[in-house]
Design a protein around this motif. Sequence first.
Motif, mmCIF file in Angstrom:
data_model
loop_
_atom_site.group_PDB
_atom_site.id
_atom_site.type_symbol
_atom_site.label_atom_id
_atom_site.label_comp_id
_atom_site.label_asym_id
_atom_site.label_seq_id
_atom_site.Cartn_x
_atom_site.Cartn_y
_atom_site.Cartn_z
ATOM 1 N N LEU A 149 33.086 50.872 -28.407
ATOM 2 C CA LEU A 149 33.554 51.942 -29.289
ATOM 3 C C LEU A 149 34.373 52.987 -28.547
ATOM 4 N N ALA A 150 33.894 53.414 -27.398
ATOM 5 C CA ALA A 150 34.606 54.471 -26.664
ATOM 6 C C ALA A 150 36.011 54.013 -26.264
ATOM 7 N N GLN A 151 36.131 52.775 -25.789
ATOM 8 C CA GLN A 151 37.439 52.273 -25.389
ATOM 9 C C GLN A 151 38.367 52.109 -26.585
ATOM 10 N N SER A 152 37.811 51.666 -27.704
ATOM 11 C CA SER A 152 38.637 51.508 -28.909
ATOM 12 C C SER A 152 39.135 52.855 -29.406
ATOM 13 N N PHE A 183 41.881 50.611 -36.705
ATOM 14 C CA PHE A 183 40.817 51.386 -37.340
ATOM 15 C C PHE A 183 39.878 50.486 -38.127
ATOM 16 N N VAL A 184 40.422 49.497 -38.796
ATOM 17 C CA VAL A 184 39.590 48.547 -39.545
ATOM 18 C C VAL A 184 38.669 47.783 -38.591
ATOM 19 N N ALA A 185 39.211 47.337 -37.458
ATOM 20 C CA ALA A 185 38.393 46.618 -36.473
ATOM 21 C C ALA A 185 37.307 47.522 -35.895
ATOM 22 N N LEU A 186 37.680 48.792 -35.639
ATOM 23 C CA LEU A 186 36.706 49.744 -35.108
ATOM 24 C C LEU A 186 35.581 49.988 -36.103
ATOM 25 N N LEU A 187 35.939 50.108 -37.373
ATOM 26 C CA LEU A 187 34.927 50.296 -38.406
ATOM 27 C C LEU A 187 33.983 49.088 -38.465
ATOM 28 N N GLY A 188 34.537 47.893 -38.274
ATOM 29 C CA GLY A 188 33.704 46.693 -38.249
ATOM 30 C C GLY A 188 32.715 46.715 -37.090
ATOM 31 N N GLU A 189 33.161 47.199 -35.927
ATOM 32 C CA GLU A 189 32.269 47.301 -34.774
ATOM 33 C C GLU A 189 31.129 48.267 -35.049
ATOM 34 N N VAL A 190 31.455 49.396 -35.674
ATOM 35 C CA VAL A 190 30.428 50.394 -35.978
ATOM 36 C C VAL A 190 29.407 49.823 -36.964
ATOM 37 N N LYS A 191 29.894 49.138 -38.000
ATOM 38 C CA LYS A 191 29.000 48.556 -38.995
ATOM 39 C C LYS A 191 28.094 47.495 -38.365
ATOM 40 N N GLN A 192 28.656 46.650 -37.497
ATOM 41 C CA GLN A 192 27.860 45.599 -36.860
ATOM 42 C C GLN A 192 26.799 46.195 -35.947
ATOM 43 N N LEU A 193 27.167 47.264 -35.242
ATOM 44 C CA LEU A 193 26.207 47.936 -34.376
ATOM 45 C C LEU A 193 25.063 48.528 -35.196
ATOM 46 N N ALA A 194 25.407 49.105 -36.351
ATOM 47 C CA ALA A 194 24.377 49.674 -37.231
ATOM 48 C C ALA A 194 23.462 48.579 -37.776
ATOM 49 N N LEU A 197 20.977 47.489 -35.180
ATOM 50 C CA LEU A 197 19.916 48.465 -34.984
ATOM 51 C C LEU A 197 18.912 48.454 -36.133
ATOM 52 N N ARG A 198 19.419 48.362 -37.357
ATOM 53 C CA ARG A 198 18.556 48.312 -38.531
ATOM 54 C C ARG A 198 19.340 47.725 -39.698
ATOM 55 N N PRO A 199 19.011 46.487 -40.126
ATOM 56 C CA PRO A 199 19.767 45.844 -41.199
ATOM 57 C C PRO A 199 19.638 46.606 -42.517
ATOM 58 N N THR A 200 20.750 47.063 -43.067
ATOM 59 C CA THR A 200 20.720 47.818 -44.323
ATOM 60 C C THR A 200 20.248 46.957 -45.483
ATOM 61 N N ALA A 201 20.532 45.655 -45.436
ATOM 62 C CA ALA A 201 20.101 44.759 -46.517
ATOM 63 C C ALA A 201 18.583 44.743 -46.640
ATOM 64 N N LEU A 202 17.882 44.943 -45.531
ATOM 65 C CA LEU A 202 16.424 44.945 -45.559
ATOM 66 C C LEU A 202 15.907 46.143 -46.347
#
Length: 339
Positions: A149-152, A183-194, A197-202
Motif C-alpha cells: 500500500l505505501a509504495q502504491s 487507484f482501482v488496483a490500490l482499492l482492490g489491495e485495501v479490500k483484500q487486506l481487509a 483480516l476479517r471476512p465481511t461476508a461472515l
Amino acid sequence: MENLIMEKLFEEAKDALFLIEENKCIKQNNAASELATDYPFTLEKVLEIARGEGCMLHSTMEKCLDCEVRADWDQAAFPLILEDSKGRQEQFSGSYTVINQQNALLSIRRLALQDRLQQVIQNKRLIEYVNQAHENERRALSQELHDGLAQSIYSLMLETRQLKWNEESEDLATKLQKIDEDFVALLGEVKQLAIDLRPTALDDLGLVPAIETLLHRLTETTGIAIHFIPMIENKRFPDSVETITYRVLQESVMNSVKHASVDELWVTLSEQAARLILAVRDHGKGFDLQQMNEHSQGLGLLNMQERAESIGGHLIVHSEKAEGTTVTLQLPIQWEGVK
C-alpha cells in the motif's frame, strides 16, 4: 477356588471390563457399570470402533456422516471419545481382546497420566506457537502495508505531481486514465487486506456464503477444484462458532494446497446432535501424525485444536501416507461460553 479369585479380580479391576458374546455384554464389572452410568454410550458403536469398522468422532452419535475418520486401530490400545449426560467429552483408551470364537473382552480406561502430561507439554508448545504466530501476522501486515500500500500510494503521489508540468492535453488524458487504473488496483489491495483480516461476508451474510466466497477465491488463486457440500440451511450461528469454523477451514484447505499435492478437495458442513460438523478431505500424500507431533511440526494442527477446544469443541485429524487426510471439526452450537 481359582474361579473365585478370577471373579474377584474381574470385579475389582480399575479398568471398565465388558465380557462380550456375539456383540452383547454378558457380564461387566463395577468400573464398567459406573462408566456406563456416567458416560452413556452404545456398546455396538464402541465395538465397531475397536474393530476398525466405526467412526471415532461419532462414537456417541446414532448416525455418522461418512466422514471417513476410520482406521484399523491396534486393538490393544485404540482411541475413544465418550460423552457424559451434560454433553462434556473425555478421551479414553480402549482395548479389545478376542478370547475364542464366541467371546471377547472389551476394556476401557481413562487416559494415562503420561498422556495427560503429554497434553500439558503440547499446550505449552501451543502457547509459544500462538505468540509466535501473532508476531508473524504483525510482521506480515507491516510488510504488506510498507511494500504494498505505501509504495502504491507513493507512486500515485508522484504521478499526480507530474501533472503540474504536463502541457499536452492528449498526454494528460492518458496519464489520468493510468492514475485512475492505479487507484482501482490500490482499492482492490485495501479490500483484500481487509478481507484477510476479517471476512465481511461472515458478518453480513453468514457462514455458508462466507465459505462459498472463500473457496471460490482459493479456487481462482490456486487452480485446485474445491467441492463444497453444505448440508445445512443458510442460518446464523454464534459468532465464535462461525469464526472458528471459518479459520479452521481456511487453515485446513491451505495445508492441503501446500503439502498434499492434490488438484481436488472436498468440504462438507452439517449439523448433528446440536453440533456443527466441518470436514475437509483430500486424497493426497498424507502424513504420519504421530511422527509430525514428535518432531514439533504439527503446531498448525495444535492451533486448530486449541481454537476448537476454546468453546468446548473437538478437532480430529486422520491421515495416512498416500491415502490422504481428513480434518473433522465439531463445535457445540450452544453452550455456556458461546454467545
